[in-house]
Design an enzyme around this catalytic site. Structure first.
Site, PDB file in Angstrom:
ATOM      1  N   ASP A   8      -5.866 -11.101   3.382  1.00  0.00           N
ATOM      2  CA  ASP A   8      -5.749 -12.501   2.948  1.00  0.00           C
ATOM      3  C   ASP A   8      -6.845 -13.327   3.602  1.00  0.00           C
ATOM      4  OD1 ASP A   8      -3.413 -12.111   1.377  1.00  0.00           O
ATOM      5  OD2 ASP A   8      -2.573 -14.031   2.065  1.00  0.00           O
ATOM      6  N   ASP A  40      -2.425  -6.275   5.561  1.00  0.00           N
ATOM      7  CA  ASP A  40      -1.877  -7.382   4.767  1.00  0.00           C
ATOM      8  C   ASP A  40      -2.490  -8.696   5.232  1.00  0.00           C
ATOM      9  OD1 ASP A  40      -0.093  -8.730   2.956  1.00  0.00           O
ATOM     10  OD2 ASP A  40       1.105  -9.295   4.715  1.00  0.00           O
ATOM     11  N   TYR A  80       6.381  -1.987   7.795  1.00  0.00           N
ATOM     12  CA  TYR A  80       7.017  -2.335   6.514  1.00  0.00           C
ATOM     13  C   TYR A  80       8.184  -1.397   6.200  1.00  0.00           C
ATOM     14  CZ  TYR A  80       3.728  -5.789   4.592  1.00  0.00           C
ATOM     15  OH  TYR A  80       2.998  -6.916   4.335  1.00  0.00           O
ATOM     16  N   LYS A 136      -4.170  -2.224  17.548  1.00  0.00           N
ATOM     17  CA  LYS A 136      -3.801  -3.025  18.718  1.00  0.00           C
ATOM     18  C   LYS A 136      -3.419  -2.036  19.810  1.00  0.00           C
ATOM     19  CE  LYS A 136      -2.881  -6.962  20.772  1.00  0.00           C
ATOM     20  NZ  LYS A 136      -3.948  -7.918  21.158  1.00  0.00           N
ATOM     21  N   ASP A 148      -6.847  -8.667  16.853  1.00  0.00           N
ATOM     22  CA  ASP A 148      -7.097 -10.091  17.129  1.00  0.00           C
ATOM     23  C   ASP A 148      -8.595 -10.382  17.095  1.00  0.00           C
ATOM     24  OD1 ASP A 148      -7.279  -8.477  19.393  1.00  0.00           O
ATOM     25  OD2 ASP A 148      -6.352  -9.922  20.765  1.00  0.00           O
TER      26      ASP A 148
HETATM   27  C1  IPM Z   1       0.393  -7.933  -0.667  1.00  0.00           C
HETATM   28  C2  IPM Z   1       1.620  -8.789  -0.652  1.00  0.00           C
HETATM   29  C3  IPM Z   1       2.853  -7.900  -0.477  1.00  0.00           C
HETATM   30  C4  IPM Z   1       2.721  -7.197   0.857  1.00  0.00           C
HETATM   31  C5  IPM Z   1       4.198  -8.619  -0.615  1.00  0.00           C
HETATM   32  C6  IPM Z   1       4.343  -9.330  -1.931  1.00  0.00           C
HETATM   33  C7  IPM Z   1       5.351  -7.670  -0.397  1.00  0.00           C
HETATM   34  O1  IPM Z   1       1.531  -9.761   0.339  1.00  0.00           O
HETATM   35  O2  IPM Z   1       0.300  -7.033  -1.525  1.00  0.00           O
HETATM   36  O3  IPM Z   1      -0.497  -8.158   0.156  1.00  0.00           O
HETATM   37  O4  IPM Z   1       3.068  -7.753   1.898  1.00  0.00           O
HETATM   38  O5  IPM Z   1       2.249  -6.054   0.855  1.00  0.00           O
HETATM   39 MG    MG Z   2      -0.348  -9.844   1.303  1.00  0.00          MG
END
Ligand code: IPM
Ligand code: MG
Length: 370
Positions: free
Chosen positions: A253, A249, A145, A193, A225
């Site tokens: 999710d 990240d 990032y 990884k 993975d």
């Molecule tokens: C998160 C989000 C952020 C990230 C975005 C909005 C920059 O996806 O907090 O997980 O990638 O960190």
């Molecule tokens: Mg995110």
């Protein structure tokens, strides 16, 4: 004695951000009142909303307000306008990334807790999910990032990002994960990884060295993975997970979907004095202004704030227990509704906020810690 006032900066941001933050604020106000605490609030701009008003996704006034805060509650950043034109130099997300960097928020904590009431809302079978309880530590201010160089060549036919970690960056997040594991099942999975990436090899080596200070904690290394697969195959094997910015990240999710909806997942970003608390979900522009967004991730982020930033454990537990109670009574936002959910119990963002707040006084009297 007059209670000490804690000052909270609200950054509602974009899309559904303002709606969910408004409900979290209502719950915070009620909870503070019930427990005899005092809170003050201030609102500032971030993301697309800030770009529209000032041209900057993190205006200096916002950063200054955040530096004065005891804690920060953020809604969401992002707007479809930028996705239509991904090479625009100024983007809402930069506001959040710069805020994390400026406040040295290197640890992003994302608890994955399955509410029993929502077992049937997940896309996974209840018997695979039941009892899942994972605490993610996502490194937040390093990795690909922020690594330099990143860029694009003039002809636009090539672009690059750099995944970089220093030993010290890995050490400090690993320590937090090991410490947290001691309060839990004493298992840490470190995700990398290392079969391909040099930065992952340093990651693995550093976490292994650090683990020598925690002989009572079991350490497992797992490739990312495989981890993506194991999370949906057998999620109960995980207790504490520590990983890099990008992998964290993506995996959080995925893990959010275990809980039934991305709308359920709160997070705490810490590292230095001031913590930032935010739902993991994005700005969901299609839902903005429809009163359909799930405010529970924002409300649970507020609970994490009370716990981590202020040490108000009972108040934080009361919020978690109010949410459990709400779900047990059958109330659902549309994202959590199932075919058999009675229509009358599918309610909007504002109603959910009101209900959670209304249960706080009751659960405050009765409930043990979750
Ligand atoms: C998160 C989000 C952020 C990230 C975005 C909005 C920059 O996806 O907090 O997980 O990638 O960190
Ligand atoms: Mg995110």
């Amino acid at each position: 004695m007059k209670p000490q006032t804690k000052h909270i900066v609200l950054l509602p941001g974009d899309g559904i951000g303002p709606e969910v933050v408004a409900q979290a604020r209502i719950v915070l106000e009620t909870t503070a009142q019930v427990f005899g605490y005092s809170l003050s609030f201030e609102q500032a701009l971030i993301g697309h909303a800030a770009i529209e008003a000032t041209g900057d996704p993190l205006p200096p006034d916002t950063l200054a307000a955040c530096r004065r805060a005891d804690a920060i509650l953020l809604g969401a950043v992002g707007h479809p306008q930028y996705d239509r034109n991904p090479s625009t130099p100024i983007r809402p997300e930069q506001g959040l990334l710069r805020l994390r960097q400026n406040l040295h928020l290197f640890a992003n904590i994302r608890p994955i807790r399955i509410f029993d009431e929502l077992l049937d809302a997940s896309s996974l079978k209840p018997e695979i999910l039941q009892g899942t309880n994972i605490l993610f530590f996502r490194e937040l201010t390093g990795g690909i990032y922020f690594g330099q160089p990143k860029g694009r060549d003039k002809a636009r036919n090539r672009a690059w990002d750099t995944m970089t970690y220093s030993r010290q960056e890995i050490q400090r997040i690993a320590r937090m994960a090991f410490e947290a594991a001691r309060q839990r099942r004493r298992i840490v999975h470190s995700i990398d990884k290392a079969n391909v990436l040099e930065s992952s090899r340093l990651w693995r080596e550093t976490v292994t060295t650090e683990s020598k200070n925690y002989p009572d904690v079991q350490l497992h290394h797992m490739y990312v993975d495989n981890a993506a697969m194991q999370l949906i195959r057998a999620p109960r094997q995980f207790d504490v997970v520590v990983t890099s910015n990008l992998f964290g990240d993506i995996l959080t999710d995925e893990a959010a979907q275990l809980t039934g909806s991305l709308g359920m997942l709160p997070s705490a970003s810490t590292g230095a004095q001031i913590g930032l608390f935010e739902p993991v979900h994005g700005s969901a522009p299609d839902l903005a202004g429809t009163d359909k967004a799930n405010p529970l991730a924002a409300i649970l982020s507020a609970a994490l704030m009370l716990e981590h930033a202020f040490g108000w454990h009972e108040a934080a537990h009361a919020i978690w227990n109010s949410v459990s109670h709400l779900l047990a009574e059958g109330w659902r936002t549309p994202d959590l509704a199932q075919p058999h959910t009675p229509a009358a119990k599918v309610v909007g963002t504002q109603q959910i906020g009101k209900l959670v707040a209304s249960f706080v006084p009751m659960v405050a009297l009765s409930s043990p810690a979750p």
